[in-house]
Motif scaffolding. Structure first.
Motif, PDB file in Angstrom:
ATOM      1  N   ILE A  74       0.862  -1.182   0.000  1.00  0.00           N
ATOM      2  CA  ILE A  74       0.000   0.000   0.000  1.00  0.00           C
ATOM      3  C   ILE A  74       0.897   1.230   0.000  1.00  0.00           C
ATOM      4  CG2 ILE A  74      -1.812   1.234   1.234  1.00  0.00           C
ATOM      5  CD1 ILE A  74      -2.433  -1.584   2.567  1.00  0.00           C
ATOM      6  N   THR A  75       0.718   2.094  -1.007  1.00  0.00           N
ATOM      7  CA  THR A  75       1.586   3.265  -1.125  1.00  0.00           C
ATOM      8  C   THR A  75       0.919   4.368  -1.932  1.00  0.00           C
ATOM      9  OG1 THR A  75       3.804   4.020  -1.742  1.00  0.00           O
ATOM     10  CG2 THR A  75       2.762   2.418  -3.215  1.00  0.00           C
ATOM     11  N   HIS A  76       1.412   5.572  -1.727  1.00  0.00           N
ATOM     12  CA  HIS A  76       1.034   6.708  -2.564  1.00  0.00           C
ATOM     13  C   HIS A  76       2.128   6.982  -3.602  1.00  0.00           C
ATOM     14  CE1 HIS A  76      -1.621   7.493   0.884  1.00  0.00           C
ATOM     15  NE2 HIS A  76      -2.393   8.054  -0.032  1.00  0.00           N
ATOM     16  N   ASP A  77       3.223   6.264  -3.490  1.00  0.00           N
ATOM     17  CA  ASP A  77       4.395   6.493  -4.315  1.00  0.00           C
ATOM     18  C   ASP A  77       4.376   5.559  -5.524  1.00  0.00           C
ATOM     19  OD1 ASP A  77       6.951   6.653  -5.414  1.00  0.00           O
ATOM     20  OD2 ASP A  77       7.989   6.531  -3.488  1.00  0.00           O
ATOM     21  N   LEU A  78       3.959   6.093  -6.661  1.00  0.00           N
ATOM     22  CA  LEU A  78       3.829   5.270  -7.864  1.00  0.00           C
ATOM     23  C   LEU A  78       5.173   4.756  -8.376  1.00  0.00           C
ATOM     24  CD1 LEU A  78       1.034   7.193  -9.769  1.00  0.00           C
ATOM     25  CD2 LEU A  78       0.873   4.984  -8.629  1.00  0.00           C
ATOM     26  N   ALA A  79       6.234   5.499  -8.162  1.00  0.00           N
ATOM     27  CA  ALA A  79       7.556   5.027  -8.604  1.00  0.00           C
ATOM     28  C   ALA A  79       7.968   3.797  -7.808  1.00  0.00           C
ATOM     29  CB  ALA A  79       8.587   6.143  -8.457  1.00  0.00           C
ATOM     30  N   THR A  80       7.699   3.812  -6.510  1.00  0.00           N
ATOM     31  CA  THR A  80       8.029   2.657  -5.679  1.00  0.00           C
ATOM     32  C   THR A  80       7.145   1.473  -6.055  1.00  0.00           C
ATOM     33  OG1 THR A  80       8.732   4.098  -3.882  1.00  0.00           O
ATOM     34  CG2 THR A  80       8.240   1.824  -3.311  1.00  0.00           C
ATOM     35  N   ALA A  81       5.870   1.727  -6.288  1.00  0.00           N
ATOM     36  CA  ALA A  81       4.957   0.654  -6.691  1.00  0.00           C
ATOM     37  C   ALA A  81       5.452   0.003  -7.975  1.00  0.00           C
ATOM     38  CB  ALA A  81       3.543   1.194  -6.880  1.00  0.00           C
ATOM     39  N   LYS A  82       5.950   0.805  -8.879  1.00  0.00           N
ATOM     40  CA  LYS A  82       6.451   0.273 -10.151  1.00  0.00           C
ATOM     41  C   LYS A  82       7.640  -0.655  -9.931  1.00  0.00           C
ATOM     42  CE  LYS A  82       7.254   1.939 -14.821  1.00  0.00           C
ATOM     43  NZ  LYS A  82       7.400   3.127 -15.672  1.00  0.00           N
ATOM     44  N   ALA A  93      -0.127  10.972 -15.257  1.00  0.00           N
ATOM     45  CA  ALA A  93       0.329  12.236 -15.830  1.00  0.00           C
ATOM     46  C   ALA A  93       1.054  13.095 -14.796  1.00  0.00           C
ATOM     47  CB  ALA A  93      -0.864  13.011 -16.398  1.00  0.00           C
ATOM     48  N   ALA A  94       0.785  12.860 -13.511  1.00  0.00           N
ATOM     49  CA  ALA A  94       1.401  13.655 -12.439  1.00  0.00           C
ATOM     50  C   ALA A  94       2.751  13.119 -12.000  1.00  0.00           C
ATOM     51  CB  ALA A  94       0.457  13.712 -11.239  1.00  0.00           C
ATOM     52  N   VAL A  95       3.126  11.927 -12.446  1.00  0.00           N
ATOM     53  CA  VAL A  95       4.421  11.360 -12.060  1.00  0.00           C
ATOM     54  C   VAL A  95       5.520  12.215 -12.670  1.00  0.00           C
ATOM     55  CG1 VAL A  95       5.957   9.364 -12.269  1.00  0.00           C
ATOM     56  CG2 VAL A  95       3.519   9.013 -11.834  1.00  0.00           C
ATOM     57  N   PRO A  96       6.434  12.716 -11.841  1.00  0.00           N
ATOM     58  CA  PRO A  96       7.508  13.563 -12.376  1.00  0.00           C
ATOM     59  C   PRO A  96       8.377  12.810 -13.383  1.00  0.00           C
ATOM     60  CG  PRO A  96       7.464  13.639  -9.972  1.00  0.00           C
ATOM     61  CD  PRO A  96       6.522  12.553 -10.398  1.00  0.00           C
ATOM     62  N   PRO A 150      14.193  17.439 -17.825  1.00  0.00           N
ATOM     63  CA  PRO A 150      13.665  18.807 -17.732  1.00  0.00           C
ATOM     64  C   PRO A 150      13.132  19.356 -19.054  1.00  0.00           C
ATOM     65  CG  PRO A 150      16.059  18.801 -17.505  1.00  0.00           C
ATOM     66  CD  PRO A 150      15.618  17.372 -17.558  1.00  0.00           C
ATOM     67  N   THR A 151      13.452  18.717 -20.168  1.00  0.00           N
ATOM     68  CA  THR A 151      12.924  19.199 -21.451  1.00  0.00           C
ATOM     69  C   THR A 151      11.504  18.695 -21.706  1.00  0.00           C
ATOM     70  OG1 THR A 151      13.836  17.313 -22.684  1.00  0.00           O
ATOM     71  CG2 THR A 151      15.243  19.276 -22.437  1.00  0.00           C
ATOM     72  N   GLN A 152      11.074  17.717 -20.915  1.00  0.00           N
ATOM     73  CA  GLN A 152       9.721  17.185 -21.062  1.00  0.00           C
ATOM     74  C   GLN A 152       8.761  18.020 -20.224  1.00  0.00           C
ATOM     75  OE1 GLN A 152       8.676  14.408 -22.892  1.00  0.00           O
ATOM     76  NE2 GLN A 152      10.724  14.421 -23.766  1.00  0.00           N
ATOM     77  N   ARG A 153       7.694  18.464 -20.815  1.00  0.00           N
ATOM     78  CA  ARG A 153       6.679  19.232 -20.106  1.00  0.00           C
ATOM     79  C   ARG A 153       5.428  18.395 -19.945  1.00  0.00           C
ATOM     80  NH1 ARG A 153       7.372  24.423 -18.176  1.00  0.00           N
ATOM     81  NH2 ARG A 153       9.296  25.196 -19.032  1.00  0.00           N
ATOM     82  N   ARG A 154       4.755  18.601 -18.839  1.00  0.00           N
ATOM     83  CA  ARG A 154       3.478  17.933 -18.593  1.00  0.00           C
ATOM     84  C   ARG A 154       2.433  18.528 -19.539  1.00  0.00           C
ATOM     85  NH1 ARG A 154       1.875  16.731 -12.815  1.00  0.00           N
ATOM     86  NH2 ARG A 154       3.821  17.780 -12.636  1.00  0.00           N
TER      87      ARG A 154
END
Length: 157
Positions: free
Chosen positions: A40-48, A85-88, A92-96
């Protein structure tokens, strides 16, 4: 020798330098003891990093579930799409480009009728405020609880 370990935000309070050590230990134990984690996490990078399958909750209701790759690459629920879409992005050249959901998160004690995400959903229609969407398998092993999820399925395929 448990078969299942429930890990609720197991690294959230850990120092950044300790997080990778804990995750590596968890993954080693997973392989060595053939463990299953409910992570259980809010951290999508860790979940991945940890998960093979993922379930996305919004206000306590499952809105999408499936193989990690499918959910990350082709999310079907608008909330999951907003999360992805909110995952950083480390470049830096990529924009949301995706717009974040507007409005306040509803009170979980008194959730909205119908789909709990409908007050913030950019594609909500009248049915979304009236009927709770059921989880439906839209791809093999990939389920979503959205009245309009099939629209996303057709855009992807």
């Amino acid at each position: 020798h448990p078969e299942l370990i429930v890990a609720d935000e197991p690294i959230a309070m850990a120092d950044v330098s300790v997080r990778s050590i804990l995750l590596d230990l968890m993954m080693t134990m997973k392989k060595e003891f053939d463990l299953t984690y409910l992570f259980i996490t809010h951290d999508l990078a860790t979940a991945k990093y940890v998960c093979d399958r993922i379930g996305i909750l919004y206000l306590g209701k499952m809105c999408e579930m499936g193989n990690l790759h499918d959910v990350y690459e082709q999310p079907l629920h608008p909330y999951t799409q907003a999360l992805m879409a909110a995952v950083p992005v480390p470049d830096p050249t990529q924009r949301r480009t995706a717009k974040m959901p507007e409005g306040e998160i509803p009170n979980p004690i008194n959730p909205p009728s119908g789909c709990r995400f409908h007050p913030r959903c950019p594609i909500a229609q009248e049915i979304c405020s009236k009927e709770v969407p059921l989880m439906r398998e839209l791809r093999p092993g990939h389920q979503a609880a959205c009245h309009l999820a099939e629209q996303f399925l057709h855009k992807v395929n």
